[in-house]
Write an enzyme that holds these catalytic residues in place. Sequence first.
Site, PDB file in Angstrom:
ATOM      1  N   CYS A  60     135.773  50.589 100.352  1.00  0.00           N
ATOM      2  CA  CYS A  60     134.786  49.840 101.128  1.00  0.00           C
ATOM      3  C   CYS A  60     134.379  50.781 102.243  1.00  0.00           C
ATOM      4  O   CYS A  60     135.120  50.957 103.212  1.00  0.00           O
ATOM      5  CB  CYS A  60     135.366  48.543 101.686  1.00  0.00           C
ATOM      6  SG  CYS A  60     134.224  47.678 102.775  1.00  0.00           S
ATOM      7  N   CYS A  74     133.782  48.949 105.752  1.00  0.00           N
ATOM      8  CA  CYS A  74     134.836  48.239 106.487  1.00  0.00           C
ATOM      9  C   CYS A  74     136.120  48.277 105.665  1.00  0.00           C
ATOM     10  O   CYS A  74     136.771  49.310 105.589  1.00  0.00           O
ATOM     11  CB  CYS A  74     134.386  46.808 106.773  1.00  0.00           C
ATOM     12  SG  CYS A  74     135.558  45.881 107.763  1.00  0.00           S
ATOM     13  N   SER A  75     136.445  47.182 105.001  1.00  0.00           N
ATOM     14  CA  SER A  75     137.707  47.137 104.255  1.00  0.00           C
ATOM     15  C   SER A  75     137.696  46.006 103.252  1.00  0.00           C
ATOM     16  O   SER A  75     138.750  45.479 102.924  1.00  0.00           O
ATOM     17  CB  SER A  75     138.860  46.940 105.225  1.00  0.00           C
ATOM     18  OG  SER A  75     138.636  45.735 105.944  1.00  0.00           O
ATOM     19  N   CYS A  76     136.518  45.607 102.765  1.00  0.00           N
ATOM     20  CA  CYS A  76     136.443  44.453 101.866  1.00  0.00           C
ATOM     21  C   CYS A  76     137.280  44.716 100.620  1.00  0.00           C
ATOM     22  O   CYS A  76     137.264  45.818 100.063  1.00  0.00           O
ATOM     23  CB  CYS A  76     134.986  44.178 101.501  1.00  0.00           C
ATOM     24  SG  CYS A  76     134.062  43.641 102.941  1.00  0.00           S
TER      25      CYS A  76
END
Lengths: 86, 195
Positions: free
Chosen positions: B103, B106-108
């Site tokens: 991602c 971000c960090s999805c």
Amino acid sequence: MSRVHDIGGQTGFGPVPMAEDGQPFHADWEARVFALNRVLGGRGVFTTDEFRDAIERIPAEEYLAAGYYERWLRALETLLAERGLA
Amino acid sequence: MTGTHSELPVAARVRQLEERVIAAGLATDAELDDVLARLYDGASPVNGARMVARAWADESYFRRLLADGNAAAGELGLGDPYGLGYRLKAVANTPQQHNLVVCTLCSCYPVSLLGPSPSWYKSLAYRSRAVRKPRAVLAEFGLELPAGTEIAVWDASAETRYLVVPARPAGTGEMPEDDLAALVTQRGLIGTAVV
């Protein structure tokens, strides 16, 4: 114009830090921030996209200096303040 | 804005925020504790591994998984427990194509199926480099793919999150599904390892 979070393809961040201890959180406050995010999101205080946007609006210098859950905390503070909720 | 939040130690800021949220009636202590209990008890790569093992064992499930990841997760009782509403897309490794998930923004990531995301997944280095130098990043994870295997990099978002279906290891034809599932690792489900 892209914002600071849009780092796909950028260079200069070094090798991937591999250290892994299997722990999702490294301090109690990180766990509480995670829980606040889920409960407030579940209650419709903000959507996932609004939360992301609040992270992505963090000023670049602060964004890069902050840890992962510090960015989440800042986003929660921003969203709640903007909504006059807490 | 309080105007002072950044000057407090971070743990104190969180405590204050939590107190304000509870006082405003937006959350209770019990709700917050419940989120964490469910994370610790339920969110695990064991869940994604069960889906992979079922796909290996059942061609029809494999097809349904690739067609509609959410429905396939639901079949095993692994629907989105937080109601985040994202689309789950499963991508299968083949000799021609290896899949890698990142991602960049971000960090999805599907936490309930893959377990809490590892620190490296959230790092600036992984986010920035996985899309530019995937083969070099995989080498840092100790994974050297044949030169003829293409790498497909999937950039997750709040709306679409990914699960990699590793290739089934040779010599596992008679293995029961539970044993197959035990072969599947979190890194395998993200694409930074093979099984």
